[in-house]
Design a protein around this motif. Structure first.
Motif, PDB file in Angstrom:
ATOM      1  N   ARG A 125      45.468  30.096   3.463  1.00 54.21           N
ATOM      2  CA  ARG A 125      45.003  28.708   3.562  1.00 54.21           C
ATOM      3  C   ARG A 125      43.950  28.399   2.498  1.00 54.21           C
ATOM      4  O   ARG A 125      43.850  27.263   2.022  1.00 54.21           O
ATOM      5  N   MET A 126      43.149  29.391   2.125  1.00 58.36           N
ATOM      6  CA  MET A 126      42.211  29.201   1.022  1.00 58.36           C
ATOM      7  C   MET A 126      42.956  28.973  -0.284  1.00 58.36           C
ATOM      8  O   MET A 126      42.605  28.087  -1.080  1.00 58.36           O
ATOM      9  N   ILE A 127      43.987  29.787  -0.535  1.00 56.19           N
ATOM     10  CA  ILE A 127      44.773  29.628  -1.755  1.00 56.19           C
ATOM     11  C   ILE A 127      45.383  28.228  -1.804  1.00 56.19           C
ATOM     12  O   ILE A 127      45.333  27.543  -2.830  1.00 56.19           O
ATOM     13  N   GLU A 128      45.955  27.796  -0.689  1.00 56.05           N
ATOM     14  CA  GLU A 128      46.578  26.475  -0.655  1.00 56.05           C
ATOM     15  C   GLU A 128      45.556  25.366  -0.890  1.00 56.05           C
ATOM     16  O   GLU A 128      45.819  24.398  -1.619  1.00 56.05           O
ATOM     17  N   ALA A 129      44.371  25.497  -0.259  1.00 57.83           N
ATOM     18  CA  ALA A 129      43.351  24.459  -0.403  1.00 57.83           C
ATOM     19  C   ALA A 129      42.821  24.399  -1.836  1.00 57.83           C
ATOM     20  O   ALA A 129      42.610  23.309  -2.389  1.00 57.83           O
ATOM     21  N   LEU A 130      42.605  25.556  -2.444  1.00 54.48           N
ATOM     22  CA  LEU A 130      42.135  25.574  -3.830  1.00 54.48           C
ATOM     23  C   LEU A 130      43.212  25.057  -4.781  1.00 54.48           C
ATOM     24  O   LEU A 130      42.909  24.382  -5.773  1.00 54.48           O
ATOM     25  N   PRO A 181      22.965  37.025   0.184  1.00 57.26           N
ATOM     26  CA  PRO A 181      23.314  36.033   1.214  1.00 57.26           C
ATOM     27  C   PRO A 181      24.632  36.417   1.879  1.00 57.26           C
ATOM     28  O   PRO A 181      25.550  36.912   1.221  1.00 57.26           O
ATOM     29  N   ARG A 182      24.709  36.204   3.171  1.00 54.83           N
ATOM     30  CA  ARG A 182      25.926  36.570   3.904  1.00 54.83           C
ATOM     31  C   ARG A 182      26.172  35.549   5.007  1.00 54.83           C
ATOM     32  O   ARG A 182      25.225  34.970   5.556  1.00 54.83           O
ATOM     33  N   ILE A 183      27.436  35.345   5.303  1.00 55.91           N
ATOM     34  CA  ILE A 183      27.803  34.436   6.392  1.00 55.91           C
ATOM     35  C   ILE A 183      29.011  35.014   7.112  1.00 55.91           C
ATOM     36  O   ILE A 183      29.909  35.582   6.481  1.00 55.91           O
ATOM     37  N   VAL A 184      28.996  34.903   8.425  1.00 58.05           N
ATOM     38  CA  VAL A 184      30.086  35.391   9.269  1.00 58.05           C
ATOM     39  C   VAL A 184      30.746  34.177   9.903  1.00 58.05           C
ATOM     40  O   VAL A 184      30.077  33.372  10.559  1.00 58.05           O
ATOM     41  N   LEU A 185      32.065  34.046   9.703  1.00 60.28           N
ATOM     42  CA  LEU A 185      32.784  32.849  10.132  1.00 60.28           C
ATOM     43  C   LEU A 185      33.913  33.201  11.092  1.00 60.28           C
ATOM     44  O   LEU A 185      34.718  34.088  10.806  1.00 60.28           O
ATOM     45  N   LEU A 186      33.969  32.497  12.195  1.00 61.50           N
ATOM     46  CA  LEU A 186      35.099  32.599  13.116  1.00 61.50           C
ATOM     47  C   LEU A 186      36.305  31.906  12.493  1.00 61.50           C
ATOM     48  O   LEU A 186      36.175  30.909  11.783  1.00 61.50           O
ATOM     49  N   ASN A 187      37.484  32.449  12.733  1.00 57.29           N
ATOM     50  CA  ASN A 187      38.695  31.821  12.217  1.00 57.29           C
ATOM     51  C   ASN A 187      38.874  30.419  12.798  1.00 57.29           C
ATOM     52  O   ASN A 187      38.387  30.121  13.895  1.00 57.29           O
ATOM     53  N   GLY A 188      39.603  29.599  12.077  1.00 60.41           N
ATOM     54  CA  GLY A 188      39.916  28.272  12.570  1.00 60.41           C
ATOM     55  C   GLY A 188      41.075  28.297  13.549  1.00 60.41           C
ATOM     56  O   GLY A 188      41.767  29.305  13.704  1.00 60.41           O
ATOM     57  N   THR A 233      38.938  23.320  13.488  1.00 58.79           N
ATOM     58  CA  THR A 233      40.301  23.405  12.966  1.00 58.79           C
ATOM     59  C   THR A 233      40.309  24.282  11.717  1.00 58.79           C
ATOM     60  O   THR A 233      39.258  24.574  11.121  1.00 58.79           O
ATOM     61  N   TRP A 234      41.515  24.667  11.299  1.00 55.64           N
ATOM     62  CA  TRP A 234      41.614  25.445  10.070  1.00 55.64           C
ATOM     63  C   TRP A 234      41.117  24.649   8.869  1.00 55.64           C
ATOM     64  O   TRP A 234      40.469  25.208   7.967  1.00 55.64           O
ATOM     65  N   ASN A 235      41.389  23.355   8.806  1.00 51.05           N
ATOM     66  CA  ASN A 235      40.898  22.555   7.689  1.00 51.05           C
ATOM     67  C   ASN A 235      39.376  22.562   7.638  1.00 51.05           C
ATOM     68  O   ASN A 235      38.776  22.659   6.551  1.00 51.05           O
ATOM     69  N   GLU A 236      38.746  22.479   8.808  1.00 56.42           N
ATOM     70  CA  GLU A 236      37.284  22.533   8.853  1.00 56.42           C
ATOM     71  C   GLU A 236      36.781  23.902   8.420  1.00 56.42           C
ATOM     72  O   GLU A 236      35.806  24.009   7.667  1.00 56.42           O
ATOM     73  N   ARG A 237      37.439  24.946   8.915  1.00 56.56           N
ATOM     74  CA  ARG A 237      37.010  26.322   8.576  1.00 56.56           C
ATOM     75  C   ARG A 237      37.113  26.584   7.081  1.00 56.56           C
ATOM     76  O   ARG A 237      36.182  27.119   6.451  1.00 56.56           O
ATOM     77  N   ILE A 238      38.230  26.206   6.460  1.00 60.12           N
ATOM     78  CA  ILE A 238      38.405  26.413   5.030  1.00 60.12           C
ATOM     79  C   ILE A 238      37.451  25.522   4.244  1.00 60.12           C
ATOM     80  O   ILE A 238      36.897  25.928   3.211  1.00 60.12           O
ATOM     81  N   GLY A 239      37.219  24.316   4.750  1.00 61.16           N
ATOM     82  CA  GLY A 239      36.272  23.418   4.097  1.00 61.16           C
ATOM     83  C   GLY A 239      34.874  24.009   4.033  1.00 61.16           C
ATOM     84  O   GLY A 239      34.163  23.843   3.026  1.00 61.16           O
TER      85      GLY A 239
END
Length: 398
Positions: free
Chosen positions: A32-37, A180-187, A377-383
């Motif tokens: 989804r990152m590849i697609e968004a980029l 710097p580090r960030i931990v993200l839950l999947n969308g 949502t996945w769009n929010e997560r990738i954003g």
């Protein structure tokens, strides 16, 4: 922002390379990152690296992606392969002049070499923590020392998936202080359920369906699921196991049901399209996950959102596995058993939930509400991740 995005050829991407068409089947945080980029306003160059001796070097068009993908073959020893990958990435970096370079941790050695050759911003992407990554921290061998050095490079940012695998304490021990580090839950998106697959539709409607979704591998507890289910099945009527997934233990699981004379209580399916997975979750009454590596996987999050009564093992404070799950999901929202190996406790949990449909409904509603609040949502997560990369490119990270 100009970004050079370099990740390994995950299993879920390999079929796209074989077909010459972009149709990934897994790793949504990557594809989804590849697609968004690819469709976004930023300039992106993509590199996919084969590991374990597979693949060939190529520049591929994978429609509907609009940008070409550079594929690097995996031939040679690990060191020779990664040195060659680093050389190819360095050449591409010199040509593209990106603001940010992005590497997954399968390319940690490549990323570390590049960090010695450039002052450009580098983002490290970690997909969760596996046992070998923990052993590396205390191993006295030269290879482990090299890997530790690689992880302690001065990254501009480290992004890690929150999959319940105990990522926070591992990051604290592994990364250089100040990175710097960030931990993200999947969308999560509510996938529209398609019609039930014929195999699932054939399950008698009066059965309580106990579902296992994921790879049939030892660390996922596939055999323990079989043993726990069969123990419950021997005590009562009306239970049916639905297993969706494949792996090394696929035949062994099927054989175990046959040995127990319970083949008619098993529906085992290797793969389903996403819409049919959603439909199968809709048919399930109880969802069991025995993942020893963490229980916030994407499959589990989808089961939570679908409102399934869940059974999982308790957390492992010594490693940090599922302590994040404890924080996200309180004890009254699912059934926990003492360990993934405790098939007696699993059988008891299945029996209790089988005999108490009201409790199944209560647990399902409770967990669906919790995960709906915690995950976007996945769009929010990738954003969120792309916004972080843009901050890195602008020199805006602390």
């Amino acid at each position: 922002m100009k970004i050079l995005y370099c990740v390994r050829v995950f299993t879920g991407l390999a079929s796209s390379l074989a077909a010459g068409v972009w149709k990934p089947t897994g790793v949504p945080t990557i594809y989804r990152m590849i697609e968004a980029l690819d469709r976004g306003p930023d300039e992106a160059a993509f590199v996919l690296t084969w590991k374990d001796g597979e693949g060939e070097d190529a520049v591929m068009r994978l429609p509907p992606l609009t940008r070409p993908v550079k594929v690097l073959g995996g031939q040679g020893s690990t060191i020779r392969r990664d040195l060659r990958h680093a050389w190819q990435v360095w050449r591409m970096m010199r040509r593209e002049q990106p603001d940010v370079l992005y590497f997954d941790n399968a390319n940690i050695f490549v990323a570390a070499i590049i960090s010695l050759l450039t002052h450009r911003s580098i983002v490290l992407r970690i997909m969760g923590v596996y046992p070998v990554m923990r052993r590396m921290l205390d191993d006295r061998g030269p290879r482990a020392a090299l890997v530790r050095w690689c992880y302690r490079r001065p990254w501009s940012l480290a992004v890690c998936t929150q999959d319940g695998s105990g990522v926070e304490p591992w990051l604290e021990r592994t990364l250089r202080p100040g990175v710097p580090r960030i931990v993200l839950l999947n969308g999560l998106d509510r996938t529209a359920a398609s019609a039930l697959s014929p195999a699932v539709a054939a399950i008698p409607p009066d059965r309580t369906v106990v579902m296992f979704l994921g790879k049939l591998e030892p660390e996922k507890g596939a055999m323990e699921f079989a043993e726990g289910f069969l123990a419950a099945h021997s005590e009562t009527q009306g239970l049916h196991a639905l297993i969706v997934g494949t792996g090394r233990l696929s035949d062994a699981v099927r054989r175990r049901f046959s040995e127990a004379g319970a083949s008619d209580a098993l529906t085992q399916i290797d793969r389903l399209p996403h819409g049919e997975v959603a439909a199968a979750l809709g048919r399930a009454d109880i969802y069991v996950s025995l993942n020893r590596l963490g229980n916030l996987s994407n499959a589990n999050l989808e089961a939570m959102l679908a409102g399934k009564a869940m059974v999982i093992p308790v957390s492992q404070p010594d490693t940090g596995v599922d302590t994040a799950t404890d924080s996200l999901v309180p004890a009254d929202a699912l059934r926990r058993i003492p360990s993934a190996s405790d098939t007696v406790a699993l059988a008891g949990a299945i029996l209790d939930l089988h005999l108490d449909p009201d409790e199944r409904i209560r647990l399902g509603r409770r967990i669906a509400g919790l995960i709906g609040e915690a995950s976007g949502t996945w769009n929010e997560r990738i954003g969120v991740e792309i916004a972080l990369l843009q901050r890195v490119a602008a020199g805006d990270m602390p």
